[in-house]
Design a protein around this motif. Structure first.
Motif, mmCIF file in Angstrom:
data_model
loop_
_atom_site.group_PDB
_atom_site.id
_atom_site.type_symbol
_atom_site.label_atom_id
_atom_site.label_comp_id
_atom_site.label_asym_id
_atom_site.label_seq_id
_atom_site.Cartn_x
_atom_site.Cartn_y
_atom_site.Cartn_z
ATOM 1 N N GLU A 98 0.626 50.508 -35.823
ATOM 2 C CA GLU A 98 0.482 51.887 -35.395
ATOM 3 C C GLU A 98 1.570 52.000 -34.174
ATOM 4 N N THR A 99 2.650 51.642 -33.818
ATOM 5 C CA THR A 99 3.695 51.790 -32.780
ATOM 6 C C THR A 99 4.530 52.588 -34.203
ATOM 7 N N VAL A 100 4.935 52.076 -34.791
ATOM 8 C CA VAL A 100 5.419 52.017 -35.972
ATOM 9 C C VAL A 100 5.136 53.652 -36.450
ATOM 10 N N TYR A 101 4.106 53.830 -37.097
ATOM 11 C CA TYR A 101 4.008 55.036 -37.295
ATOM 12 C C TYR A 101 4.417 56.299 -36.184
ATOM 13 N N ARG A 102 3.908 55.394 -34.880
ATOM 14 C CA ARG A 102 4.289 56.866 -33.822
ATOM 15 C C ARG A 102 5.715 57.276 -34.050
ATOM 16 N N ARG A 103 6.393 56.351 -33.449
ATOM 17 C CA ARG A 103 7.749 56.212 -33.755
ATOM 18 C C ARG A 103 7.924 57.239 -35.231
ATOM 19 N N LEU A 104 7.641 56.755 -36.201
ATOM 20 C CA LEU A 104 7.920 57.983 -37.668
ATOM 21 C C LEU A 104 7.272 59.110 -37.503
ATOM 22 N N MET A 105 7.108 59.089 -36.743
ATOM 23 C CA MET A 105 6.204 60.776 -36.330
ATOM 24 C C MET A 105 6.934 61.419 -36.064
ATOM 25 N N GLU A 106 7.424 61.113 -34.360
ATOM 26 C CA GLU A 106 8.024 61.106 -33.937
ATOM 27 C C GLU A 106 9.357 61.238 -33.962
ATOM 28 N N ARG A 107 10.156 61.265 -35.313
ATOM 29 C CA ARG A 107 11.126 61.142 -36.107
ATOM 30 C C ARG A 107 11.906 61.802 -36.862
ATOM 31 N N LEU A 108 10.294 62.294 -36.958
ATOM 32 C CA LEU A 108 9.972 62.838 -38.427
ATOM 33 C C LEU A 108 11.033 64.145 -38.817
ATOM 34 N N SER A 109 11.882 64.191 -40.005
ATOM 35 C CA SER A 109 12.917 65.150 -40.782
ATOM 36 C C SER A 109 13.007 65.820 -41.129
ATOM 37 N N THR A 110 13.066 67.397 -41.944
ATOM 38 C CA THR A 110 13.459 67.588 -42.786
ATOM 39 C C THR A 110 14.769 69.052 -42.745
ATOM 40 N N ALA A 111 15.419 69.035 -43.471
ATOM 41 C CA ALA A 111 16.486 69.963 -43.617
ATOM 42 C C ALA A 111 16.501 70.826 -43.322
ATOM 43 N N ASP A 112 15.925 71.774 -42.653
ATOM 44 C CA ASP A 112 15.718 72.264 -41.592
ATOM 45 C C ASP A 112 15.058 72.071 -40.154
ATOM 46 N N THR A 113 14.878 70.961 -40.237
ATOM 47 C CA THR A 113 14.476 70.291 -38.678
ATOM 48 C C THR A 113 14.354 69.318 -38.608
ATOM 49 N N LEU A 114 14.776 68.581 -37.699
ATOM 50 C CA LEU A 114 16.151 67.092 -37.565
ATOM 51 C C LEU A 114 15.128 66.043 -36.250
ATOM 52 N N GLN A 115 13.975 66.769 -35.953
ATOM 53 C CA GLN A 115 13.424 65.754 -35.043
ATOM 54 C C GLN A 115 12.085 66.518 -35.239
ATOM 55 N N GLY A 116 10.914 65.734 -35.403
ATOM 56 C CA GLY A 116 9.602 66.364 -34.585
ATOM 57 C C GLY A 116 9.153 67.784 -35.908
ATOM 58 N N ALA A 117 9.207 67.132 -36.717
ATOM 59 C CA ALA A 117 8.744 67.649 -37.978
ATOM 60 C C ALA A 117 7.614 68.442 -38.918
ATOM 61 N N LEU A 118 6.445 67.747 -37.786
ATOM 62 C CA LEU A 118 5.400 66.957 -38.555
ATOM 63 C C LEU A 118 4.763 68.501 -38.555
ATOM 64 N N ARG A 119 4.524 69.352 -37.153
ATOM 65 C CA ARG A 119 3.827 70.604 -37.169
ATOM 66 C C ARG A 119 4.428 72.209 -38.145
ATOM 67 N N ASN A 120 5.391 71.195 -38.820
ATOM 68 C CA ASN A 120 6.361 72.777 -39.359
ATOM 69 C C ASN A 120 5.974 71.868 -41.002
ATOM 70 N N ILE A 121 5.852 70.680 -40.807
ATOM 71 C CA ILE A 121 5.365 70.508 -42.307
ATOM 72 C C ILE A 121 3.102 70.345 -42.574
ATOM 73 N N VAL A 122 3.103 70.541 -41.498
ATOM 74 C CA VAL A 122 1.184 71.064 -41.831
ATOM 75 C C VAL A 122 1.050 72.079 -41.890
ATOM 76 N N ASP A 123 2.136 72.716 -40.997
ATOM 77 C CA ASP A 123 1.978 74.517 -41.187
ATOM 78 C C ASP A 123 2.502 75.208 -42.376
ATOM 79 N N GLY A 124 2.863 74.361 -42.893
ATOM 80 C CA GLY A 124 3.670 75.195 -44.617
ATOM 81 C C GLY A 124 2.567 74.368 -45.283
ATOM 82 N N TRP A 125 1.983 73.049 -45.136
ATOM 83 C CA TRP A 125 0.721 72.587 -46.381
ATOM 84 C C TRP A 125 -0.607 73.817 -45.951
#
Length: 407
Positions: A98-125
């Protein structure tokens, strides 16, 4: 490769601090071309819905972090999301998924968002879901209530497989969508934080989504399935997840170490079993972790899965193997990296000619010899120190002081 002033600044600033840049590593990568074909094949496999597990071994200072960030950079250029998690005894213990998952989400990156990309991904979805709903022709684009209702129904259909094991994942997404539609930004933010695995989310926000408690060890893997599905639906072919420095589990208590090794075995088996389509999981560690008595060898099933014969010459290593080893740095390779960094620096320097003249190839070679000499000839631990000195002590001074000569 051509670099923008911003990219050049990011690279030089990172090297000046003695850290590894996060992007554009192709610009000064040396000796990694032997891995490119195999890694690109594996990225294509993940993009096609497969799962990939890769172990990267190397001594301290041989460039493991550089390698995985270089790989992540390649993955993002192919549309992947990426995340790099540093395993540690206290902040991110491997057995606490559960901690690994939390760190994963904190550092989630895409080509246009280098950290904390979950919001953009979910909104895009959700945008994609709305487009699919409108394409059905059954809902008027101006009927917001009907659009939200039908989007939520489509959400449930897309997440049906995940909902069977983690119903709160789809409930949280639905709650997030409805909170946004009602203009309740605070609740939407809280729900997204909960979905990211953050603890201590306000009860009011969780109530809006109809969820309780926090994500636990078992829920983390089901939520990861959901994240992969959302990524694919929103145009990202997969996720490259790096678990860096897993050798740190050798320093914890024996019971915690055994739990961590078992968690690694579980992840490997789940990837191979097809539970995580689109996941490319990479772990890094030292040879002592893979071969020593306090590491992988403590768990025989894991040791068997990760076994690769490294008795042959390094040049015959198989890049397609489940475990690969990184070659150590030689003076020649270190010097070549230095020349490439000089080229990056001079591309936007105030006087490129002065940089090239005073920090010539001989100067770079002498610096490499001097740094490795002070380290007892241990080239493996020299790259970061060498590049930090090259940028901070040589190139910066030549650039700023017209009469400075490092010779």
């Amino acid at each position: 490769m051509s670099l923008s002033p911003q990219r050049r600044l990011e690279i030089i600033d990172a090297l000046r601090r003695g850290t590894v840049p996060r992007t554009s590593l192709d610009a000064f990568a040396v000796g990694l071309d032997r891995f490119e074909q195999a890694l690109d094949e594996e990225l294509r496999k993940a993009a096609g819905g497969g799962g990939v597990f890769k172990a990267v071994r190397g001594e301290y200072g041989c460039g493991k972090t550089f390698f995985v960030r270089w790989l992540a950079d390649r993955a993002r250029k192919r549309g992947f999301a990426t995340s790099e998690v540093q395993v540690s005894e206290t902040e991110t213990p491997l057995h606490r998924l559960e901690t690994v998952y939390r760190r994963l989400m904190e550092r989630l990156s895409t080509a246009d968002t280098l950290q904390g990309a979950l919001r953009n991904i979910v909104d895009g979805w959700f945008f994609t879901l709305e487009e699919d709903v409108l394409a059905e022709g059954q809902v008027d684009a101006d009927d917001q209530a009907a659009l939200v209702k039908r989007t939520s129904e489509l959400l449930e259909q897309r997440l049906a497989k995940v909902t069977a094991t983690a119903p709160m994942f789809s409930a949280a997404l639905r709650g997030y969508r409805e909170a946004l539609a009602e203009g309740d930004q605070a609740s939407a933010d809280g729900i997204l934080a909960w979905l990211s695995g953050q603890p201590n989310v306000a009860a009011a926000a969780k109530k809006v989504a109809g969820v309780k408690g926090d994500i636990d060890h078992f829920g983390a893997l089901s939520f990861l399935q959901g994240v992969l599905l959302v990524l694919r639906d929103s145009g990202h072919p997969g996720l490259l997840l790096v678990l860096d420095e897993v050798e740190t589990i050798q320093r914890v208590r024996s019971d915690v170490r055994d739990k961590s090794l078992n968690a690694l075995r579980q992840l490997m088996d789940e990837v191979d079993g097809g539970r995580f389509p689109g996941l490319y999981l990479v772990v890094t560690g030292t040879p002592a972790f893979f071969e020593g008595p306090q590491g992988v060898q403590r768990l025989e099933p894991l040791a068997q899965r990760l076994y690769v014969d490294f008795q042959t010459e390094e040049r015959f290593d198989n890049p397609r193997a489940v475990q690969i080893r990184l070659p150590g740095f030689s003076i020649e390779r270190l010097t070549l990296v230095g020349r490439r960094v000089r080229e990056i620096y001079e591309s936007h320097a105030s006087d490129a000619g002065r940089i090239r003249e005073r920090c010539n190839d001989d100067c770079i070679r002498q610096l490499a010899d001097a740094v490795t000499g002070r380290l007892g000839g241990k080239v493996g631990v020299a790259p970061r120190i060498f590049l930090k000195k090259l940028v901070g002590d040589v190139l910066d001074r030549i650039d700023q002081f017209a009469d400075f000569d490092p010779a």
